[in-house]
Design a protein around this motif. Structure first.
Motif, PDB file in Angstrom:
ATOM      1  N   ARG A 359       0.845  -1.201   0.000  1.00 58.42           N
ATOM      2  CA  ARG A 359       0.000   0.000   0.000  1.00 58.42           C
ATOM      3  C   ARG A 359       0.874   1.242   0.000  1.00 58.42           C
ATOM      4  N   ASN A 360       0.503   2.186  -0.827  1.00 61.08           N
ATOM      5  CA  ASN A 360       1.177   3.486  -0.879  1.00 61.08           C
ATOM      6  C   ASN A 360       2.674   3.384  -1.147  1.00 61.08           C
ATOM      7  N   ASP A 363       4.468   6.375  -2.495  1.00 60.67           N
ATOM      8  CA  ASP A 363       4.855   7.446  -1.574  1.00 60.67           C
ATOM      9  C   ASP A 363       6.120   7.063  -0.817  1.00 60.67           C
ATOM     10  N   PHE A 364       6.108   5.830  -0.320  1.00 59.35           N
ATOM     11  CA  PHE A 364       7.161   5.443   0.602  1.00 59.35           C
ATOM     12  C   PHE A 364       8.503   5.253  -0.089  1.00 59.35           C
ATOM     13  N   PHE A 405       1.955   2.135   9.267  1.00 58.21           N
ATOM     14  CA  PHE A 405       2.363   3.114   8.264  1.00 58.21           C
ATOM     15  C   PHE A 405       2.959   4.386   8.865  1.00 58.21           C
TER      16      PHE A 405
END
Ligand SMILES: *[C@@H]1O[C@H](CO)[C@@H](O)[C@H](O)[C@H]1NC(C)=O
Ligand SMILES: *[C@@H]1O[C@H](CO)[C@@H](O)[C@H](O)[C@H]1NC(C)=O
Ligand SMILES: *[C@@H]1O[C@H](CO)[C@@H](O)[C@H](O)[C@H]1NC(C)=O
Ligand SMILES: *[C@@H]1O[C@H](CO)[C@@H](O)[C@H](O)[C@H]1NC(C)=O
Length: 435
Positions: A359-360, A363-364, A405
């Motif tokens: 997930r994401n 971004d990370f 997260f």
């Protein structure tokens, strides 16, 4: 050479079983030869928009030989490949001998094998296996150019590789080995899936979710044939990573998206049912692929030198500005989560655990809006060894608790925010992420 590689790719992507009954027979027959099924080639769309190849009949062995020869040639230079990848930051930092593994290993294995899956400790896993696509086949991890594009660094793959040790190659099997030195099933070499050294890492590049039932049968056959496996007594773990190929090269060619989603649903269901009914004492880690918005973000954030390649590895992506494709891709991922969470896949000796570790990811793994190339292989499609090491940490952590997260900085470092079984929680999760 290039032509042969393209043909190889064709044969890889277009090999698919047709029906459940036939699969069992065919997998038995073809197993010794290859993990793939042969289908005749007609250069026109097969009813559901898929091409098949007659080359499979006559050239299968030749193509296999070419793949194998490429593999052997490239691997003869592995030292210089490793050196180059280290220089450009695509390998994990080796951990020195005077540092010990971050977790206390005592109590990591039950005194007696547990009979209930909720009492499973990491060291109770005796057999590890991997299903899926190029990520688990290890395709391209160290590759530098076109010639070695298809080389499989299977021993480095996060869910099914186990060469060296966690100090240089952080993989889930390399961690599990610490808790149970008799762990078996991970790939012990960089090789093709047909090679016995792949053990139970039967992942194949360019695999589609639709190919998963066939692959599951191949795995079941191998488990049954291997004298090292005690089907009834051993606890088994299968790590599954599959799906990006469907969204990137398959979905946008379907006229009937409802039919496509229905097929996906039945194929997923069949795969899990077959594994549940044929492999006693089994824990499945099912890695959920990024949602479509995140996948598009990832493509958007590709480094400049990768942008031009996007059209080759994900030629569907421009189509996702059409809402019917976009919505189908959303449902494609949601449906997988739902099927894997069905109550019938939770039993005393069987569980499927969803892991939302990707997930994401856009971004990370990015800085200033650009993805960090050190997590990616040179081909811009696959993960680098460092990327695989980080995925290992994420999956390992996720086996104990849902991904936290808040630790965004730690996200990209293999050994930061590393979770361990402890006095409060010795056991692997048997219920996955819901989101
Ligand atoms: C299935 O396997 C059996 C025994 O191995 C064989 O006799 C039979 O011909 C096979 N059927 C097909 C369709 O391949
Ligand atoms: C590991 O944990 C056990 C108790 O569970 C303890 O006795 C031992 O000292 C610990 N080892 C290390 C290296 O911390
Ligand atoms: C690949 O080539 C090597 C070296 O020639 C050989 O030992 C191995 O058996 C081959 N594997 C396959 C699957 O053909
Ligand atoms: C993922 O990103 C979206 C928007 O970019 C954000 O709303 C969401 O909270 C993020 N999720 C996680 C788990 O960080």
């Amino acid at each position: 050479m290039l032509l042969l590689l393209i043909l190889t790719l064709l044969s890889l992507t277009r090999s698919r079983p047709e029906s459940g009954v036939e699969i069992v027979n065919l997998s038995t027959q073809l197993l010794d030869q290859s993990g793939f099924k042969q289908l005749p080639f007609r250069l026109k769309p097969y009813n559901i928009g898929v091409y098949y190849t007659k080359l499979d009949d006559r050239l299968r062995q030749t193509l296999l030989d070419v793949r194998n020869r490429t593999q052997v040639t490239v691997l003869s230079k592995i030292d210089s490949l490793l050196e180059h990848n280290a220089k450009i930051g695509r390998l994990q930092q080796p951990v020195a001998e005077d540092y010990s593994f971050p977790c206390n290993l005592s109590k990591g294995r039950s005194p007696e094998p547990p009979s209930h899956i909720t009492r499973l400790r990491p060291g109770d896993i005796d057999i590890v296996a991997a299903l899926g696509d190029s990520t688990h086949a290890g395709t391209g991890i160290l590759a530098l150019g076109w010639r070695d594009l298809m080389t499989e660094y299977r021993g480095f793959s996060y869910g099914g590789g186990g060469i060296e040790s966690w100090r240089t190659v952080l993989t889930v099997p390399n961690i599990l080995k610490l808790y149970n030195p008799n762990l078996y099933g991970y790939a012990v070499a960089h090789c093709l899936a047909v090679d016995p050294n792949s053990r139970f890492n039967v992942a194949e590049p360019a695999l589609y979710l639709l190919d998963l039932p066939f692959q599951a049968h191949v795995l079941i056959d191998r488990l049954r044939k291997d004298p090292k496996v005690d089907m009834a007594k051993h606890w088994k773990m299968i790590n599954i990573h599959v799906g990006p190929n469907d969204v990137c090269t398959e979905l946008c060619h379907r006229d009937d998206l409802e039919a496509f989603l229905r097929t996906v649903k039945s194929v997923m269901y069949e795969t899990f049912r077959v594994l549940r009914d044929n492999v006693p004492r089994l824990l499945i880690n099912f890695v959920i692929q990024p949602e479509i918005h995140d996948m598009l973000n990832t493509i958007h954030k590709m480094p400049q030198d990768c942008k031009g390649k996007t059209i080759f590895f994900c030629h569907c992506h421009p189509k996702y500005d059409k809402s019917h494709f976009y919505n189908a891709a959303e449902r494609f991922v949601r449906m997988q989560k739902e099927i894997a969470s069905m109550p019938e896949f939770q039993r005393d000796d069987f569980a499927i655990v969803n892991h939302g570790i990707l997930r994401n990811i856009s971004d990370f793994w990015s800085k200033n809006g650009v993805l960090d190339h050190t997590f990616m292989a040179n081909d811009c499609i696959h993960f680098s060894q460092k990327g695989q090491a980080v995925l290992t940490k994420l999956l390992w952590n996720s086996m104990f608790a849902p991904t936290d997260f808040r630790f965004t900085e730690a996200w990209s470092h293999p050994f930061e925010h590393f979770l361990c079984p402890n006095a409060e929680n010795l056991f692997l999760r048997t219920k996955g992420d819901q989101y």
